[in-house]
Design a protein around this motif. Sequence first.
Motif, PDB file in Angstrom:
ATOM      1  N   GLY A  10       0.426  -1.185  -0.266  1.00  0.00           N
ATOM      2  CA  GLY A  10      -0.076   0.564  -0.044  1.00  0.00           C
ATOM      3  C   GLY A  10       1.006   1.421  -0.154  1.00  0.00           C
ATOM      4  N   TYR A  11       0.201   2.700   0.057  1.00  0.00           N
ATOM      5  CA  TYR A  11       0.742   4.106   0.261  1.00  0.00           C
ATOM      6  C   TYR A  11       1.998   4.252   0.657  1.00  0.00           C
ATOM      7  N   ILE A  12       1.736   3.685   2.431  1.00  0.00           N
ATOM      8  CA  ILE A  12       2.212   3.780   3.315  1.00  0.00           C
ATOM      9  C   ILE A  12       3.234   2.732   3.686  1.00  0.00           C
ATOM     10  N   GLY A  13       2.783   1.265   3.414  1.00  0.00           N
ATOM     11  CA  GLY A  13       3.728   0.344   3.333  1.00  0.00           C
ATOM     12  C   GLY A  13       4.912   0.633   2.783  1.00  0.00           C
ATOM     13  N   VAL A  30       3.090  -9.246   3.803  1.00  0.00           N
ATOM     14  CA  VAL A  30       1.762 -10.491   3.414  1.00  0.00           C
ATOM     15  C   VAL A  30       0.905  -8.973   3.072  1.00  0.00           C
ATOM     16  N   ASP A  31      -0.241  -9.074   1.653  1.00  0.00           N
ATOM     17  CA  ASP A  31      -1.016  -8.486   1.379  1.00  0.00           C
ATOM     18  C   ASP A  31      -2.013  -8.539   0.799  1.00  0.00           C
ATOM     19  N   SER A  32      -3.184  -8.580   0.964  1.00  0.00           N
ATOM     20  CA  SER A  32      -3.996  -9.112  -0.397  1.00  0.00           C
ATOM     21  C   SER A  32      -4.219  -8.236  -1.279  1.00  0.00           C
ATOM     22  N   SER A  34      -6.159  -5.659  -2.505  1.00  0.00           N
ATOM     23  CA  SER A  34      -7.282  -5.523  -2.609  1.00  0.00           C
ATOM     24  C   SER A  34      -7.768  -3.957  -2.490  1.00  0.00           C
ATOM     25  N   ASN A  35      -6.270  -3.201  -2.207  1.00  0.00           N
ATOM     26  CA  ASN A  35      -6.426  -1.868  -2.181  1.00  0.00           C
ATOM     27  C   ASN A  35      -5.375  -1.227  -3.212  1.00  0.00           C
ATOM     28  N   SER A  36      -4.515  -2.287  -3.766  1.00  0.00           N
ATOM     29  CA  SER A  36      -2.833  -1.553  -3.945  1.00  0.00           C
ATOM     30  C   SER A  36      -2.403  -3.110  -5.127  1.00  0.00           C
ATOM     31  N   SER A  37      -1.313  -2.868  -6.101  1.00  0.00           N
ATOM     32  CA  SER A  37      -0.962  -3.312  -6.851  1.00  0.00           C
ATOM     33  C   SER A  37       0.314  -4.018  -6.346  1.00  0.00           C
ATOM     34  N   ALA A  57      -2.264 -12.813   0.586  1.00  0.00           N
ATOM     35  CA  ALA A  57      -2.729 -13.268   1.611  1.00  0.00           C
ATOM     36  C   ALA A  57      -3.661 -11.852   2.380  1.00  0.00           C
ATOM     37  N   ASP A  58      -4.795 -12.830   2.967  1.00  0.00           N
ATOM     38  CA  ASP A  58      -6.014 -12.090   3.599  1.00  0.00           C
ATOM     39  C   ASP A  58      -5.681 -12.332   5.338  1.00  0.00           C
ATOM     40  N   ILE A  59      -4.891 -11.066   5.854  1.00  0.00           N
ATOM     41  CA  ILE A  59      -4.866 -11.189   7.418  1.00  0.00           C
ATOM     42  C   ILE A  59      -5.757 -11.423   7.700  1.00  0.00           C
ATOM     43  N   ARG A  60      -7.041 -12.144   7.689  1.00  0.00           N
ATOM     44  CA  ARG A  60      -7.964 -12.732   8.331  1.00  0.00           C
ATOM     45  C   ARG A  60      -7.508 -14.240   7.876  1.00  0.00           C
ATOM     46  N   HIS A  79       2.276  -2.992  11.381  1.00  0.00           N
ATOM     47  CA  HIS A  79       0.555  -3.252  10.687  1.00  0.00           C
ATOM     48  C   HIS A  79       0.151  -2.490  10.066  1.00  0.00           C
ATOM     49  N   PHE A  80       0.532  -2.224   8.573  1.00  0.00           N
ATOM     50  CA  PHE A  80      -0.325  -1.498   8.085  1.00  0.00           C
ATOM     51  C   PHE A  80      -1.690  -2.482   7.488  1.00  0.00           C
ATOM     52  N   ALA A  81      -2.255  -3.131   7.077  1.00  0.00           N
ATOM     53  CA  ALA A  81      -2.992  -4.085   6.550  1.00  0.00           C
ATOM     54  C   ALA A  81      -4.877  -3.599   7.158  1.00  0.00           C
ATOM     55  N   LEU A  83      -8.381  -1.199   6.214  1.00  0.00           N
ATOM     56  CA  LEU A  83      -9.942  -1.151   5.476  1.00  0.00           C
ATOM     57  C   LEU A  83      -9.579   1.066   5.965  1.00  0.00           C
ATOM     58  N   LYS A  84      -9.691   2.153   4.960  1.00  0.00           N
ATOM     59  CA  LYS A  84      -9.032   3.565   5.701  1.00  0.00           C
ATOM     60  C   LYS A  84     -10.177   4.520   5.161  1.00  0.00           C
ATOM     61  N   SER A  85     -10.820   4.549   4.561  1.00  0.00           N
ATOM     62  CA  SER A  85     -11.597   5.368   3.363  1.00  0.00           C
ATOM     63  C   SER A  85     -12.648   5.568   5.191  1.00  0.00           C
ATOM     64  N   VAL A 147     -17.655   5.182  12.003  1.00  0.00           N
ATOM     65  CA  VAL A 147     -16.597   3.813  12.303  1.00  0.00           C
ATOM     66  C   VAL A 147     -15.329   3.728  11.728  1.00  0.00           C
ATOM     67  N   TYR A 148     -14.870   4.168  10.855  1.00  0.00           N
ATOM     68  CA  TYR A 148     -13.304   3.899  10.784  1.00  0.00           C
ATOM     69  C   TYR A 148     -12.353   4.235  11.756  1.00  0.00           C
ATOM     70  N   GLY A 149     -12.956   5.021  13.095  1.00  0.00           N
ATOM     71  CA  GLY A 149     -11.917   6.104  13.894  1.00  0.00           C
ATOM     72  C   GLY A 149     -12.476   4.897  14.922  1.00  0.00           C
ATOM     73  N   THR A 151     -13.309   1.552  14.262  1.00  0.00           N
ATOM     74  CA  THR A 151     -12.083   0.535  14.804  1.00  0.00           C
ATOM     75  C   THR A 151     -10.369   0.731  14.730  1.00  0.00           C
ATOM     76  N   LYS A 152     -10.249   1.766  15.045  1.00  0.00           N
ATOM     77  CA  LYS A 152      -8.616   2.259  14.651  1.00  0.00           C
ATOM     78  C   LYS A 152      -8.995   2.024  16.284  1.00  0.00           C
ATOM     79  N   ALA A 153      -9.858   3.061  17.093  1.00  0.00           N
ATOM     80  CA  ALA A 153      -9.707   2.839  18.711  1.00  0.00           C
ATOM     81  C   ALA A 153      -9.521   1.272  19.238  1.00  0.00           C
TER      82      ALA A 153
HETATM   83  P1  NAD Z   1      -2.832   1.395   1.554  1.00  0.00           P
HETATM   84  O1  NAD Z   1      -5.193   1.123   1.218  1.00  0.00           O
HETATM   85  O2  NAD Z   1      -2.889   2.203   0.729  1.00  0.00           O
HETATM   86  O3  NAD Z   1      -2.801   0.311   1.927  1.00  0.00           O
HETATM   87  C1  NAD Z   1      -3.478  -0.859   2.905  1.00  0.00           C
HETATM   88  C2  NAD Z   1      -2.812  -2.093   2.484  1.00  0.00           C
HETATM   89  O4  NAD Z   1      -3.262  -3.448   2.713  1.00  0.00           O
HETATM   90  C3  NAD Z   1      -3.380  -2.387   1.059  1.00  0.00           C
HETATM   91  O5  NAD Z   1      -1.840  -2.436  -0.199  1.00  0.00           O
HETATM   92  C4  NAD Z   1      -3.950  -3.281   0.775  1.00  0.00           C
HETATM   93  O6  NAD Z   1      -4.153  -4.081  -0.420  1.00  0.00           O
HETATM   94  C5  NAD Z   1      -3.669  -4.084   2.311  1.00  0.00           C
HETATM   95  N1  NAD Z   1      -5.053  -5.128   2.554  1.00  0.00           N
HETATM   96  C6  NAD Z   1      -6.248  -4.419   3.082  1.00  0.00           C
HETATM   97  N2  NAD Z   1      -7.149  -5.670   3.434  1.00  0.00           N
HETATM   98  C7  NAD Z   1      -6.322  -6.716   3.825  1.00  0.00           C
HETATM   99  C8  NAD Z   1      -6.591  -7.564   4.546  1.00  0.00           C
HETATM  100  N3  NAD Z   1      -7.048  -8.101   5.019  1.00  0.00           N
HETATM  101  N4  NAD Z   1      -5.856  -8.530   4.267  1.00  0.00           N
HETATM  102  C9  NAD Z   1      -3.903  -7.828   4.013  1.00  0.00           C
HETATM  103  N5  NAD Z   1      -3.823  -7.187   3.429  1.00  0.00           N
HETATM  104  C10 NAD Z   1      -5.303  -5.895   3.059  1.00  0.00           C
HETATM  105  O7  NAD Z   1      -3.187   3.065   3.211  1.00  0.00           O
HETATM  106  P2  NAD Z   1      -2.573   3.426   3.013  1.00  0.00           P
HETATM  107  O8  NAD Z   1      -2.645   4.628   2.708  1.00  0.00           O
HETATM  108  O9  NAD Z   1      -0.823   3.130   2.607  1.00  0.00           O
HETATM  109  O10 NAD Z   1      -3.011   2.847   5.047  1.00  0.00           O
HETATM  110  C11 NAD Z   1      -1.654   2.274   5.721  1.00  0.00           C
HETATM  111  C12 NAD Z   1      -2.646   1.837   6.998  1.00  0.00           C
HETATM  112  O11 NAD Z   1      -2.392   3.442   7.478  1.00  0.00           O
HETATM  113  C13 NAD Z   1      -4.231   2.011   7.222  1.00  0.00           C
HETATM  114  O12 NAD Z   1      -4.131   0.447   8.226  1.00  0.00           O
HETATM  115  C14 NAD Z   1      -4.356   2.823   7.303  1.00  0.00           C
HETATM  116  O13 NAD Z   1      -5.969   3.444   8.241  1.00  0.00           O
HETATM  117  C15 NAD Z   1      -3.280   3.574   7.769  1.00  0.00           C
HETATM  118  N6  NAD Z   1      -3.681   5.341   7.721  1.00  0.00           N
HETATM  119  C16 NAD Z   1      -3.322   5.911   6.654  1.00  0.00           C
HETATM  120  C17 NAD Z   1      -3.828   7.368   6.531  1.00  0.00           C
HETATM  121  C18 NAD Z   1      -3.615   8.112   5.671  1.00  0.00           C
HETATM  122  O14 NAD Z   1      -4.589   9.331   5.541  1.00  0.00           O
HETATM  123  N7  NAD Z   1      -3.290   7.384   4.259  1.00  0.00           N
HETATM  124  C19 NAD Z   1      -4.203   8.360   7.850  1.00  0.00           C
HETATM  125  C20 NAD Z   1      -4.018   6.792   8.828  1.00  0.00           C
HETATM  126  C21 NAD Z   1      -3.364   5.883   9.319  1.00  0.00           C
END
Ligand code: NAD
Length: 342
Positions: A10-13, A30-32, A34-37, A57-60, A79-81, A83-85, A147-149, A151-153
Amino acid sequence: MRVLVTGGAGYIGSHTLVELLGQGHEALVVDSFSNSSPQALDRVRELTNGWFESEEADIRDTDRLTAAARRFRPEAVIHFAGLKSVGESARRAVDYYDVNVAGTVSLLRAMDAADCRRIIFSSSATVYGEPQYLPFDESHRIAPTNVYGQTKAMAEQLLTDWARADEGRAALLLRYFNPVGAHASGRMGEDPRGVPENLMPFLAQVAAGRRDALRIWGDDYPTPDGTGVRDYIHVTDLARAHVAALARAQAVTGAEAYNIGTGHGVSVREMLGAFQRVVGRDLPHEIHPRRPGDVAEMRADCSRANRDLGWRAEYDVDDMVQSLWAWQSANPYGYGAPPQEG
Ligand code: NAD
Ligand code: WQD
């Protein structure tokens, strides 16, 4: 160290992976996807000489995760994986709890099975909710308003309880403010699917001609120019905070929360102005009513991270915009191909 990185494509990962490998760490992603390439990982390989492997793989999937952790024997997990919207989280609440909370439970089970005792977690400033005072310090009350917040809390609480349940465990909860920008090479960056919700990717797509105009959500806030103020942090600074947190996790036990930002507030108009300077032209924008759920200002007190992690943000707003524009202009459709017209 051997580090298992969930969501590493993902973006930050992906940006963190580059910094980790640059510091000599080894990684299993480990990444599914689902939101990355997977292409993001190819770019990481292109930019570094470090060693890492990846598994789709899916972390679940606790069994898969456990097998991967037993084989790789990580000394720590980042642990970045997740959902973040924010907007989507209201509509898909159960999915958000499932991935962000149950997914974290699954990960902890796999870690326990492989006797891995350190975790760095991607939390968010959104856990604080409506500011009672600014800048936010880590003792500010936790009261998420979406809801997103929530889940993080909940994941923070879960990790705190896990860390306390056995001696020798460490959980570092990094509360990111607004991560923006891209790798200095222009080869990696944020690649949102669909219409971006966040300011910076939207603005970049306006500049690239993919969107007509920036909609400024409100210019009647009690801020100097009336638009919303945020603490934007360059993604490379954020990535380096994880490397610093890894070192800290080797030295401490228990749970610790850290704000990760710059401490400086920047308004929407200021960001627009910075972007216009970098691209050398005016960008179309319109004033719209406030976006529901938005606050006037968010700003971090980062003194705890400065002190305990020995980390400090180095990049400024111009660096954020320049790197984002280098990425966006060279990769107008991110890692993918242009959408088919018609
Ligand atoms: P992102 O969506 O680019 O990266 C998340 C990665 O997790 C993706 O590669 C996605 O494919 C993977 N993923 C999602 N569900 C998965 C699952 N069930 N099993 C395995 N992999 C899975 O998002 P990001 O911006 O890189 O954010 C990374 C983390 O940082 C997230 O937890 C997000 O909530 C948190 N965060 C992001 C921001 C932001 O503004 N970008 C701010 C605060 C916190
Ligand atoms: C920034 C400013 C908007 C878009 C969100 C999440 C937070 C964290 C980061 C994950 C605000 C304004 C925006 C646009 C605009 N993510 N804006 N026009 O809302 O601070 O934070 O992302 O953890 O949890 O809530 O970021 O980039 O959406 O907005 O005027 O098209 O830009 O009103 O003032 P936000 P953002």
